[in-house]
Design an enzyme around this catalytic site. Sequence first.
Site, PDB file in Angstrom:
ATOM      1  N   ARG A   1       0.908  -1.241  -0.029  1.00 50.20           N
ATOM      2  CA  ARG A   1      -0.072   0.072  -0.118  1.00 50.20           C
ATOM      3  C   ARG A   1       0.897   1.234  -0.329  1.00 50.20           C
ATOM      4  NH1 ARG A   1      -3.205  -2.619   4.920  1.00 50.20           N
ATOM      5  NH2 ARG A   1      -4.476  -4.178   3.611  1.00 50.20           N
TER       6      ARG A   1
ATOM      7  N   ASP B   1       0.980   5.525   0.149  1.00 53.75           N
ATOM      8  CA  ASP B   1       0.204   6.465   0.645  1.00 53.75           C
ATOM      9  C   ASP B   1       0.094   7.937  -0.262  1.00 53.75           C
ATOM     10  OD1 ASP B   1       0.106   5.971   3.423  1.00 53.75           O
ATOM     11  OD2 ASP B   1       1.793   7.100   4.027  1.00 53.75           O
TER      12      ASP B   1
ATOM     13  N   ARG C   1      10.160   7.043   4.553  1.00 51.77           N
ATOM     14  CA  ARG C   1      10.079   8.433   4.528  1.00 51.77           C
ATOM     15  C   ARG C   1      10.612   8.906   6.121  1.00 51.77           C
ATOM     16  NH1 ARG C   1       4.009   9.461   3.420  1.00 51.77           N
ATOM     17  NH2 ARG C   1       4.308  11.445   4.130  1.00 51.77           N
TER      18      ARG C   1
ATOM     19  N   TYR D   1      12.868   0.833  -2.759  1.00 51.66           N
ATOM     20  CA  TYR D   1      12.180   2.392  -2.862  1.00 51.66           C
ATOM     21  C   TYR D   1      13.275   3.081  -3.198  1.00 51.66           C
ATOM     22  CZ  TYR D   1       7.564   0.759  -0.912  1.00 51.66           C
ATOM     23  OH  TYR D   1       6.399   0.538  -0.519  1.00 51.66           O
TER      24      TYR D   1
END
Lengths: 254, 254
Positions: free
Chosen positions: A46, A48, A195, A106
């Site tokens: 998932r 954001d 993050r 990522y």
Amino acid sequence: MAYDGTNFAGFQRQPGQRTVEQVFSKAVNKMAKDPAEPVVVFGAGRTDAGVHAFGQTVHFDLPYEINAEGVRRGLNSLLPVDTIVKTVAIVPQSFHARYDTVGKRYWYRAYQNEFVDPFKRNYTGHFKFHADIERIQQALPDLVGKHDFTTFVASGSQAHDHVREIFSAEAWALPNEDEIQFEFCGSGFLYNQVRIMVAVLMEIGQGRRAVDCIPQLLAAKNREQARGTAPASGLYMKKVYYEQSELQADLNNH
Amino acid sequence: MAYDGTNFAGFQRQPGQRTVEQVFSKAVNKMAKDPAEPVVVFGAGRTDAGVHAFGQTVHFDLPYEINAEGVRRGLNSLLPVDTIVKTVAIVPQSFHARYDTVGKRYWYRAYQNEFVDPFKRNYTGHFKFHADIERIQQALPDLVGKHDFTTFVASGSQAHDHVREIFSAEAWALPNEDEIQFEFCGSGFLYNQVRIMVAVLMEIGQGRRAVDCIPQLLAAKNREQARGTAPASGLYMKKVYYEQSELQADLNNH
């Protein structure tokens, strides 16, 4: 699949919101001629609101056979312009996009300038103060390995176990672009983990934290020690791995 | 100044629309503490809805003195994130952003693929069919020089004289990106001229027009002969020239 996350309220379906899962599910069911029992889609992870993807992976069971190229073209004709299916493969019935992953990669783009760049505002995280890439590079190895990342998980996480393994963590500067870019490859990442790690690393680069602060942060197992979360707009789900061989090949190439 | 044209209804002020002139004028007047007689801003050129700028130039008269760096920082604090003031200079009272130009440079990004790329959809023009860069490069020199561009002007144009001079016209391919890029430098361009030229050039590249069709199109002086207009999203106002020396230097470097 790839998507520009700017105009999505994230991946996961939410009532009254435009999400990737919702538009993708709608396209799949339209392609399948809206069967009585709707086709359910499963994503690898998932993302954001505002987070982008180059390599999100989604699986679903169609009620009848369509060849892979037909699915790719059919879906791309039905999907909105901020999403695209890059490749399609027919997989064994047992395949699961979420549970069969062996790793994820990522990418993060941090833009450092006093003012936002109009063309980067949706595609980078904005940092007003300059960070020193060498300080960041010194700190990065402390994140690699198997750790309890409780300090680096957002409060909304539903994960019970916060132990994850990071296989590689890299950062480099693009001085002409006022950018620092990060890439993390790991077994999996907790909610907002990338993050939060980027926020801490940028603070290290800015001299607001010590270069060797990460071991203490990990040991603290306390989210309040990390505080910041880098903006969603700089984050890209780059690749999801399902084969150890492919993961190892990419790790060896980096 | 630079702006991402995606969310603007073009440069020029229009009632009820979000335009660059409107947001810029609002920021200038706020910086000038909303004087009784509003400060009027003048742009070098009007860009259409969706068209971007790296080097739009705007002039205005402030009711009192502020140094250039103060203006830059003040405006950037007040402007929305899809616009930015890159440089500010104090100029002689006689300077006019529109009437003092000696040349303009436009850049165009054409993306060629069956499906739209999510990350390029607002920043390139989309072309479904592949164009051959060599055919385009063969045709380009026919646009260079002083011509009557009546065939290449949109019907909404208010210009009486359609003679313009193109100093340079270039195109190159980025094969890994499925892109063809164009750059045009000229004395000035008519309404939609660059987008109509790109549309014709892409048709030449796709083999839908002859490589040597441009002299006939120019001679026809008939907009219906050109038909297409490349999408606004691929067009960038790259630079406005006010000095012959700077224009010549850039032309020699290309």
